[in-house]
Motif scaffolding. Structure first.
Motif, short mmCIF file in Angstrom:
data_model
loop_
_atom_site.label_atom_id
_atom_site.label_comp_id
_atom_site.label_asym_id
_atom_site.label_seq_id
_atom_site.Cartn_x
_atom_site.Cartn_y
_atom_site.Cartn_z
N ASP A 393 0.76 -1.24 0.13
CA ASP A 393 0.03 -0.02 0.13
C ASP A 393 0.72 1.32 -0.13
OD1 ASP A 393 0.76 0.51 2.73
OD2 ASP A 393 -0.54 -0.69 3.61
N PHE A 394 0.22 2.36 -0.03
CA PHE A 394 0.92 3.74 -0.18
C PHE A 394 1.81 4.08 1.10
CE2 PHE A 394 1.53 8.11 -1.30
CZ PHE A 394 1.95 8.01 -2.55
N GLU A 421 -1.77 -1.81 -4.40
CA GLU A 421 -2.58 -0.58 -4.53
C GLU A 421 -2.10 0.11 -5.97
OE1 GLU A 421 -2.82 2.22 -1.45
OE2 GLU A 421 -3.72 0.78 -0.05
N THR A 423 -2.24 3.16 -6.90
CA THR A 423 -1.49 4.32 -6.54
C THR A 423 0.07 4.33 -6.39
OG1 THR A 423 -2.26 4.06 -4.21
CG2 THR A 423 -3.38 5.83 -5.76
N LEU A 426 1.68 3.33 -9.72
CA LEU A 426 1.69 4.83 -10.42
C LEU A 426 2.64 5.79 -9.98
CD1 LEU A 426 0.00 5.86 -12.69
CD2 LEU A 426 -1.39 7.01 -11.08
N GLU A 427 2.87 5.40 -8.61
CA GLU A 427 3.94 6.59 -8.24
C GLU A 427 5.49 6.19 -8.49
OE1 GLU A 427 5.35 9.68 -5.49
OE2 GLU A 427 3.36 9.17 -6.81
N THR A 430 6.31 7.21 -11.99
CA THR A 430 6.57 8.46 -11.83
C THR A 430 8.12 8.74 -11.50
OG1 THR A 430 5.58 9.04 -9.85
CG2 THR A 430 4.21 9.20 -11.93
N ASP A 451 -7.36 0.60 -15.49
CA ASP A 451 -6.76 2.11 -14.97
C ASP A 451 -5.93 2.41 -16.00
OD1 ASP A 451 -4.82 3.63 -13.91
OD2 ASP A 451 -5.34 2.91 -11.92
N SER A 453 -4.11 5.28 -16.58
CA SER A 453 -2.90 5.82 -16.43
C SER A 453 -1.79 4.83 -16.03
CB SER A 453 -3.13 6.65 -14.94
OG SER A 453 -4.17 7.62 -15.04
#
Length: 585
Positions: A393-394, A421, A423, A426-427, A430, A451, A453
């Protein structure tokens, strides 16, 4: 004339030094007459380790239609590792002695049938300066004994037992060997020696009153990845290297090497020229043995070591292990768990050499004293026993960024987790602009397909994908495969599991840039279909049967299929035809 074409030939020649030979030809051979002739006058370096089979075939056709190219090939690398059958295919088209100016030859995972095609021609390649055999199962002495030693300077082989004449070798890498006090008899000019593993001989070597017959007076750099012998034996070995300047040694589960006072004596009396000493010593231990090991570790951290040599040393303790090492840490791999505790030093650059990191996400929360700035491969795992709680998780992501710089990351392994997760991934994308390789559970990957993205990053960045590392989940229906191919159109390497031959056919036809495909635990029906259809796909393949341990008396085998592939499309045919027409100019 464009500004690009107005550049002088000298500029292009310098640029071409950074490119693979077949890339130069495929890009410039069909451009115009000027480049057609220019690229036939430069030294060519060929590395076929990661290439589609159709491109390999295309360049071999170019060489066969213009034999003068062979005289300009100075470096050649061939591999059976993920491009299975490549070495045999190349030497079925060319003999080694057709490349008279070859200076460097590297062969990866050489097989027995390759040896018969290489060995007879080796003595005639007198220009050879570098020879490497990498990742071997058996020791091919017949190749090594036939190497032309006249100009050979760099050699990487399993061992040099079969070399019985004086050589001019200056750089030597060995896969493994026993400690031999006569190792340097035929390599008197050796300056650099790297041994991956020095293991114990069946009988102990004589360490008392041993006369030094063949010293390595030119040796300046010695690196040993894994030392298993006694300190007594190493001490005699050290007497052979009076001018050694750099020593790097790792010895895990070898208690006798953890002796600070003895190392101090050896360095002062036997290695007077030593300027750089790097080591990793470790032991699996508990209880009283652990206390004894810690006492030995602390002897390395006295002021004498730093005052005399400026060598910084620290140690770490884990649940079942203790490790001491010099700073910076010399290995390129490191494992950080929740129970890892570091003693001494907070040097910001101590782990700059580490490029391959296995990290327990629970460890990042409490280990702010660690920072890894140069990681290329990152494996995330969890120590939680219950697999249902393996959730990335984040919260983990926030603590991860305080421990690891993701900028240089190229490979990410999150296959341990049953839930991730979106996110988090995705993080990572990036923060990791060079990420191109991903290992992940297939069922977790499915959850990301809606998703947009994440799918954008999958399409744009991922070139290598493993979805069958831990679990062997397979595609369910052909529609799943079609959707998968749309989301990952630029895949070059894929490891997966299938349950039907139609799925394999789709992967081979839809993934345009694929050159390596591994099917884990392939069904017999799909395997038989592939054998019958392989010739239509222009592939080379290898089948391996791995014994599976079971509770019952019956032997079970897992069958894996390795495929080296590459589509021959209209563009390929057009370029080959264009090349043939240029040949008549």
């Amino acid at each position: 004339m464009t500004s690009f074409e107005s550049l002088p030939n000298e500029i292009f020649v310098e640029v071409f030094e950074y490119l693979n030979g077949f890339e130069i030809f495929l890009a410039f051979d069909w451009l115009n007459i000027r480049f057609y002739h220019l690229i036939r006058t430069i030294p060519i370096c060929l590395n076929f380790q990661h290439v589609q089979k159709n491109i390999f075939d295309r360049f071999c056709t170019i060489i066969q239609s213009n034999p003068s190219i062979k005289h300009h090939i100075h470096s050649l690398t061939l591999s059976n590792k993920i491009t299975c059958g490549q070495i045999d295919l190349f030497f079925s088209r060319f003999a080694l002695n057709e490349f008279p100016h070859l200076r460097s030859l590297t062969i990866v995972q050489v097989e027995q049938q390759n040896i018969d095609k290489i060995q007879p021609f080796l003595p005639s390649i007198s220009s050879l300066q570098t020879f490497r055999m990498i990742e071997l199962v058996n020791e091919p002495n017949e190749i090594i004994s036939n190497l032309p030693l006249t100009n050979l300077r760099r050699l990487a082989v399993p061992s040099i037992k079969s070399i019985k004449t004086k050589s001019t070798i200056t750089h030597l890498t060995l896969s493994g060997c026993t400690l031999d006090y006569q190792l340097f008899e035929y390599i008197p000019l050796l300056r650099y020696l790297h041994v991956e593993s020095i293991y114990r001989a069946p009988t102990l070597l004589e360490t008392k009153n041993h006369s030094i017959v063949y010293p390595a007076v030119c040796l300046k750099h010695l690196s040993i990845d894994n030392y298993e012998c006694l300190f007594d034996e190493f001490e005699v070995f050290a007497k052979l290297m009076p001018n050694l300047q750099r020593l790097a040694i790792s010895a895990l589960d070898n208690l006798c090497m953890i002796d600070a006072q003895r190392w101090q004596r050896v360095i002062q009396s036997l290695l007077p020229c030593l300027q750089h000493f790097q080591f990793i010593f470790g032991l699996y231990c508990k209880g009283e043995v652990r206390k004894h090991v810690i006492e030995k570790f602390q002897q390395f951290q006295n002021h004498i070591w730093y005052k005399n040599h400026q060598w910084n040393i620290e140690y770490v303790l884990d649940t079942n292990a203790a490790v001491i090492y010099t700073i910076p840490y010399i290995s390129n791999t490191y494992r950080l768990t929740r129970s890892t505790v570091k003693y001494s030093s907070n040097d910001f650059n101590e782990f700059d050499n580490v490029t391959d990191l296995t990290l327990s996400c629970e460890a990042t929360v409490n280990n702010c004293s660690y920072f890894f700035s140069n990681i290329r491969s990152l494996t995330l795992e969890s120590l939680i026993v219950n697999s249902d709680q393996h959730i990335l998780d984040f919260t983990h992501m926030k603590s991860l960024q305080t421990t690891v710089s993701l900028y240089h990351l190229t490979h990410l392994d999150i296959s341990f987790y049953s839930s991730v997760e979106p996110t988090v991934l995705l993080e990572i994308f990036t923060k990791a602009p060079h990420l191109s390789s991903l290992t992940i559970d297939l069922y977790v990957l499915w959850t990301f397909f809606d998703d947009e993205s994440l799918c954008y990053y999958f399409r744009r960045m991922i070139r290598r994908l493993n979805i069958s590392k831990i679990t062997h989940h397979s595609f369910r229906i052909c529609h799943d495969v079609e959707r998968f191919c749309r989301i990952f159109p630029n895949l070059q390497r894929l490891t997966c599991t299938i349950n039907h031959s139609d799925q394999l056919s789709l992967l081979l036809n839809r993934l345009k840039y694929l050159f390596s495909l591994k099917i884990v635990v392939i069904p017999l029906e799909s395997l038989n279909w592939f054998k019958d259809e392989a010739i239509k796909f222009n592939v080379m393949y290898r089948i391996t049967h791995i014994e599976v341990i079971t509770d019952g008396p019956m032997e079970m085998f897992s069958t894996d299929l390795y495929i080296w592939t590459g589509r021959t499309d209209d563009d390929t045919n057009e370029r080959i035809a264009h090349h043939s027409s240029m040949n008549h100019i």
